[in-house]
Scaffold this motif. Structure first.
Motif, short mmCIF file in Angstrom:
data_model
loop_
_atom_site.label_atom_id
_atom_site.label_comp_id
_atom_site.label_asym_id
_atom_site.label_seq_id
_atom_site.Cartn_x
_atom_site.Cartn_y
_atom_site.Cartn_z
N ILE A 230 0.75 -1.46 0.00
CA ILE A 230 -0.02 -0.30 0.00
C ILE A 230 0.71 1.18 0.09
O ILE A 230 0.30 2.17 -0.47
CB ILE A 230 -0.56 -0.09 1.35
N ASN A 231 1.84 1.86 0.88
CA ASN A 231 3.09 1.99 0.56
C ASN A 231 3.75 2.44 -0.30
O ASN A 231 3.83 3.64 -1.05
CB ASN A 231 4.16 2.41 2.12
N SER A 232 3.74 1.33 -1.27
CA SER A 232 4.33 1.96 -2.47
C SER A 232 3.07 2.33 -3.56
O SER A 232 3.89 3.17 -4.26
CB SER A 232 4.42 0.14 -3.17
N LEU A 233 2.30 1.70 -2.93
CA LEU A 233 0.70 2.13 -4.25
C LEU A 233 0.70 3.71 -3.91
O LEU A 233 0.59 4.58 -4.97
CB LEU A 233 -0.06 1.60 -4.27
N LYS A 234 1.14 4.16 -2.17
CA LYS A 234 0.48 5.68 -3.03
C LYS A 234 1.53 6.62 -2.99
O LYS A 234 1.10 7.64 -3.31
CB LYS A 234 0.80 5.53 -0.50
N ALA A 235 3.21 5.67 -3.27
CA ALA A 235 4.24 6.69 -3.32
C ALA A 235 3.94 6.73 -5.16
O ALA A 235 3.98 7.58 -5.54
CB ALA A 235 5.13 5.98 -3.12
N MET A 236 3.44 6.01 -5.75
CA MET A 236 3.16 5.84 -7.05
C MET A 236 1.94 6.88 -7.43
O MET A 236 2.22 7.96 -8.21
CB MET A 236 2.92 4.20 -7.30
N ILE A 237 1.06 7.31 -7.09
CA ILE A 237 0.40 8.00 -7.04
C ILE A 237 0.65 9.71 -6.57
O ILE A 237 0.20 10.19 -7.66
CB ILE A 237 -1.23 7.21 -5.82
N ALA A 238 1.48 9.22 -5.75
CA ALA A 238 2.24 10.93 -5.22
C ALA A 238 2.98 11.10 -6.39
O ALA A 238 2.76 12.42 -6.53
CB ALA A 238 2.52 10.73 -3.66
N ALA A 239 3.45 10.75 -6.97
CA ALA A 239 4.68 10.64 -7.74
C ALA A 239 3.60 10.37 -9.23
O ALA A 239 4.56 11.78 -10.08
CB ALA A 239 5.59 9.20 -8.46
N GLU A 240 2.83 10.73 -9.67
CA GLU A 240 2.14 10.48 -10.77
C GLU A 240 1.10 12.05 -10.65
O GLU A 240 1.20 12.22 -12.02
CB GLU A 240 0.62 9.43 -10.76
N SER A 241 0.68 12.13 -9.73
CA SER A 241 -0.02 14.13 -9.62
C SER A 241 1.39 14.94 -9.33
O SER A 241 0.10 16.30 -9.65
CB SER A 241 -0.22 13.88 -8.06
#
Length: 434
Positions: A230-241
């Motif tokens: 989940i932390n990896s997924l959250k980081a991916m979404i944050a970077a995508e933004s």
């Protein structure tokens, strides 16, 4: 494992320990009650003997504790002992009671933990009951005795009366009555209808149909997101933004639910809409008393996305947050909801006509399920009953709090595509058993 391994021992009706006062005889539905189906929400709890040395040995003693405490709990949650009337706008709190079944399962509990969850549900929940509609016996509980000495409780409660938050409170209140039979019986209020009355029927019907629509046979699968994933997924979404100043840092629920929606929708060429049921209690504190129980969740809807390739997780989460912020800032919550009901009606009717896919997500994360204690410790495992409704996503915290479990319901062909989705499998693990 077949349901033939289950033998029904007894069937009883449990009435409230004290009669409901005449002043509480009629409970009017609120808009939140009205927009929820008469289906049962199903929740299972497992108490293995080896992990619960305080679990009574005598099955009769266990059933007596649960029956007596359920009777006391129904005195506080009196609408759950009533009958939903045909006008669909009120509950007659007539103390008809809850149904309590007791069964024996001819196998050790360990045998079903790693089995297909649907097969386990045939045993632990009342037959054919989870998520089916009913206007009477609004609580049906089944106490199951395994031959290893462990027990499970399969509980079905009407969604017309409670949402996830109130379901949690009801179970914990029942457990508190079991732990301490002499504890005073608290008084709760079910007066949401006075503050948030129902809307005109045609609009409500469109939303109700969307929540219960199951024209296509569908199946449910479970997926587990570990805390690290989940932390990896959250980081991916944050970077995508994008840039740091405009970065979206999603919550765990936002990240997991939006991601699964994208994985499902990517297998289609149809336009889609993502909706999320949100607990409005923090916003409603200024209108409702602290003792309020009942439904208080509402469906939030992100804008339609015509091409699945255009789904951007940070944008989706941002749009849903704008919807929520509107509710925080409103000075007239009822008026705001009425406007949203109109919009929901239009979009969900398009789902009936197969013009657009509407995915409906509900989160039970952060609710106090893990502290349930009937006097012999917390459940070793818990589960939700499978949802036979297409395009549904349910989330709850994993048993030990180290991640999130998702229950996804789809048509067979859509589930087959999801099961081999490499993006999903990079972050989530299929859960084949309980």
């Amino acid at each position: 494992m077949a349901a033939s391994r289950l033998a029904l021992i007894s069937k009883k009706i449990i009435k409230p320990s004290s009669p409901t006062p005449l002043s509480h005889r009629i409970k009017k539905h609120s808009i939140f009650d009205q927009l929820n189906p008469c289906s049962y929400i199903s929740f299972g709890m497992f108490f293995p003997k080896q992990y619960n040395p305080t679990l009574p040995v005598d099955p009769t003693h266990i059933s007596t504790i649960l029956e007596n405490s359920l009777s006391r709990a129904l005195t506080s949650y009196y609408p759950l002992a009533g009958t939903i009337r045909d006008d669909g706008l009120h509950v007659e709190c007539n103390d008809v009671g809850a149904k309590f079944l007791e069964a024996k399962i001819d196998c050790p509990m360990s045998e079903i933990f790693n089995r297909n969850s649907a097969k386990a549900e045939e045993l632990i929940f009342p037959t054919d009951l989870p998520w089916t509609p009913s206007k009477e016996n609004l609580v049906v509980a089944q106490l199951n005795h395994f031959n290893c000495g462990g027990i499970s409780i399969g509980l079905c409660v009407s969604h017309k009366i409670v949402d996830g938050s109130s379901l949690t409170n009801f179970i914990n209140h029942w457990a508190a009555m079991a732990r301490n039979p002499s504890a005073p019986i608290p008084s709760f209020q079910f007066d949401g209808g006075s503050h948030f009355p129902p809307v005109s029927s045609p609009r409500a019907e469109a939303i109700l149909k969307s929540k219960t629509r199951g024209n296509h046979p569908c199946i449910s699968n479970k997926y587990f997101f570990s805390r690290s994933k989940i932390n990896s997924l959250k980081a991916m979404i944050a970077a995508e933004s994008g840039t740091k100043s405009s970065s979206i840092v999603p919550t765990s629920v936002e990240a997991a639910s939006a991601f699964v929606y994208k994985c499902i929708a990517s297998n289609s060429t149809r336009p889609s809409i993502f909706t999320q049921s949100v607990n409005l209690r923090p916003i409603m504190k200024k209108w409702l008393p602290e003792e309020f129980q009942g439904n208080a969740s509402f469906l939030f809807m992100a804008p339609e996305i015509a091409d699945p390739a255009d789904i951007k997780l940070h944008r989706l989460i941002s749009e849903l947050r704008k919807e929520k912020q509107m509710y925080w800032e409103t000075k007239n919550l009822m008026s705001t909801m009425l406007e949203k009901v109109k919009s929901l009606q239009n979009q969900l009717e398009r789902d009936h006509d197969d013009e657009v896919d509407v995915y409906k997500c509900t989160s039970l994360c952060k609710f106090n399920f893990r502290d349930i204690d009937y006097g012999w410790g917390s459940p070793r495992r818990m589960c939700l009953g499978s949802v036979p409704i297409n395009k549904r996503i349910l989330l709850m915290d994993s048993q030990n709090g180290d991640g999130i479990e998702l229950l996804v319901s789809l048509k067979q062909e859509d589930m087959s595509a999801l099961e081999t989705n490499s993006n999903l499998l990079e972050f989530a693990s299929p859960s084949l058993g309980l």
